[in-house]
Motif scaffolding. Structure first.
Motif, mmCIF file in Angstrom:
data_model
loop_
_atom_site.group_PDB
_atom_site.id
_atom_site.type_symbol
_atom_site.label_atom_id
_atom_site.label_comp_id
_atom_site.label_asym_id
_atom_site.label_seq_id
_atom_site.Cartn_x
_atom_site.Cartn_y
_atom_site.Cartn_z
ATOM 1 N N ASP A 1 0.726 -1.155 -0.138
ATOM 2 C CA ASP A 1 0.171 -0.042 -0.192
ATOM 3 C C ASP A 1 0.923 1.017 0.065
ATOM 4 O O ASP A 1 2.064 1.097 -0.003
ATOM 5 N N ALA A 2 0.360 2.367 -0.078
ATOM 6 C CA ALA A 2 1.025 3.615 -0.039
ATOM 7 C C ALA A 2 1.713 3.838 1.134
ATOM 8 O O ALA A 2 1.103 3.486 2.322
ATOM 9 N N LEU A 3 2.961 4.230 1.162
ATOM 10 C CA LEU A 3 3.645 4.495 2.604
ATOM 11 C C LEU A 3 3.316 5.669 3.040
ATOM 12 O O LEU A 3 3.111 6.495 2.344
ATOM 13 N N ARG A 4 3.067 5.724 4.136
ATOM 14 C CA ARG A 4 2.918 6.885 5.125
ATOM 15 C C ARG A 4 4.058 7.807 5.436
ATOM 16 O O ARG A 4 4.014 8.813 5.063
ATOM 17 N N GLU A 5 5.222 7.247 5.704
ATOM 18 C CA GLU A 5 6.363 7.988 5.749
ATOM 19 C C GLU A 5 7.528 7.283 5.021
ATOM 20 O O GLU A 5 8.241 6.788 5.335
ATOM 21 N N PRO A 6 7.465 7.574 3.535
ATOM 22 C CA PRO A 6 8.569 7.084 2.594
ATOM 23 C C PRO A 6 9.869 7.536 2.921
ATOM 24 O O PRO A 6 10.119 8.907 3.111
ATOM 25 N N VAL A 7 10.932 6.706 2.922
ATOM 26 C CA VAL A 7 12.135 7.067 2.855
ATOM 27 C C VAL A 7 12.822 6.724 1.675
ATOM 28 O O VAL A 7 12.815 5.523 1.367
ATOM 29 N N ALA A 8 13.584 7.675 0.961
ATOM 30 C CA ALA A 8 14.348 7.171 -0.379
ATOM 31 C C ALA A 8 15.508 6.940 -0.082
ATOM 32 O O ALA A 8 16.298 7.034 0.978
ATOM 33 N N GLY A 9 15.947 5.932 -1.029
ATOM 34 C CA GLY A 9 17.243 5.191 -0.972
ATOM 35 C C GLY A 9 17.326 4.402 -2.134
ATOM 36 O O GLY A 9 16.651 4.590 -3.109
ATOM 37 N N THR A 10 18.639 3.358 -2.136
ATOM 38 C CA THR A 10 18.880 2.960 -3.409
ATOM 39 C C THR A 10 19.010 1.143 -2.924
ATOM 40 O O THR A 10 19.389 1.186 -1.767
ATOM 41 N N ALA A 11 18.745 0.380 -3.663
ATOM 42 C CA ALA A 11 18.877 -0.998 -3.500
ATOM 43 C C ALA A 11 19.576 -1.944 -4.681
ATOM 44 O O ALA A 11 19.622 -1.304 -5.857
#
Length: 360
Positions: free
Chosen positions: A286-296
């Motif tokens: 589902d949609a993230l409430r507090e998304p944190v950006a990063g790389t994988a």
């Protein structure tokens, strides 16, 4: 013996159009029965067996951790496919690195409180984990529908017994009657075989069942039980067709016309909705409430019936996470040409991850 009452006659008139036997009608032969009915019973039985094994293991784990679980503070090393790898020391001074069931909420010191079993400390879970799978519960709905159909549908087993007994009452039993012992023997033998794994799980130490995963011996039990029930039902219907009538069967209430189709349609909708709800979080978060950006890092790509899945490896607060996400063809083409991809995860639950820019 008394004559049939008016309730018997009324019910028989309603049932006869669906149970009329013509001159050219023949019962299903043994080969047809073996090729059609038994394979379906075995397949459905094995599916229910998987649910029974999973539910049994979850019940044993819940009981074991509730009664015997020892709390200890552990350090989280990584998170892989919803399970955390933890490092902790037991009360006996033994240091272990093992997988624990349950979710991990990020903390600055990377610690989590877990429970482990005293006789098998490598079996662990977080203190707030509830080991109870939801999908086996969905399998009970078809059994309930089958029971209603057998007891109250105009083509069910109860209706078949009712019509057969009155047909024998009018026409008389055939001579000689067919033997019942072979079918009853088959039913008894299959039931005895099915009870063996049940007894093993019931009388084995709970911790030993969990560590050895003995509960999966229960997988064939529903299939064997279904085959035993089929043999017993065939014996019962053979008795209804061949033996003299000493007592009329009691009348019963039939399902209203169209009820079976309505129940079947409702069951299919409920199954589809349940499977979507149970598996939706693993394939499309589902949609993230507090998304944190990063790389994988793209660790693996595999194709399955449900689509193409990509295993992502990324690090959050010093803890390595590995999670699978489903991707579409356009996203897959981009992933195959890059070593790392932009992702975002939930701040409070980094196991919920998705690709930035969509997965289609």
């Amino acid at each position: 013996m008394r004559h049939p009452e008016q309730a018997h006659v009324d019910l028989l008139e309603r049932l006869m159009p669906d149970h009329r036997v013509g001159k050219n009608d023949k019962p299903m032969s043994g080969c047809g029965f073996l090729l059609l009915v038994l394979p379906l019973a075995v397949i459905l039985g094995l599916v229910h067996g998987l649910g029974l094994a999973a539910a049994t293991e979850a019940h044993l784990k819940r009981a074991a951790f509730t009664a015997e679980g020892l709390p200890v503070e552990a350090t989280v090393l990584e998170v892989s496919s919803g399970r955390i790898v933890v490092d902790f020391e037991t009360d006996a001074g033994e240091r272990l690195i093992t997988r624990a069931d349950g979710h991990h909420r990020p903390t600055p010191d990377r610690t989590v409180e877990v429970l482990h079993l005293p006789d098998a400390p490598w079996v662990a879970q977080t203190v707030d984990h509830e080991p109870w799978p939801g999908w086996p519960l969905v399998l009970t709905a078809p059994l309930l529908l089958l029971g209603v159909f057998a007891l109250h549908h105009r083509n069910g087993l109860r209706a078949g017994w009712f019509v057969r007994r009155f047909r024998v009452h009018v026409q008389g039993p055939p001579h000689p009657p067919r033997p019942l012992a072979p079918l009853l023997t088959i039913a008894a033998v299959l039931t005895a075989i099915a009870m063996v794994p049940v007894a093993v799980v019931a009388f084995t130490d709970r911790t030993a069942v969990i560590t050895a995963q003995t509960s999966f011996l229960l997988v064939p039990v529903p299939a064997l039980s279904a085959c035993a029930l089929i043999a017993a039902v065939r014996a019962g219907l053979r008795y209804a067709e061949d033996r003299p009538v000493r007592r009329f069967p009691r009348p019963f209430r039939l399902l209203p016309p169209g009820t079976a189709r309505g129940l079947f349609a409702a069951l299919m909708v409920a199954l589809a909705a349940s499977l979507f709800l149970l598996g939706g979080s693993a394939t499309a978060p589902d949609a993230l409430r507090e998304p944190v950006a990063g790389t994988a890092e793209v660790a693996d790509v595999r194709a399955a019936e449900g689509g193409t899945f990509v295993k992502l490896r990324y690090e959050v607060d010093g803890i390595v996470h590995e999670q699978e996400v489903r991707v579409g063809e356009a996203a897959l083409e981009r992933l195959l040409t890059r070593d790392t991809v932009p992702v975002e995860w939930e701040a409070d639950d980094p196991a919920r991850v998705r690709l930035r820019g969509g997965t289609e």
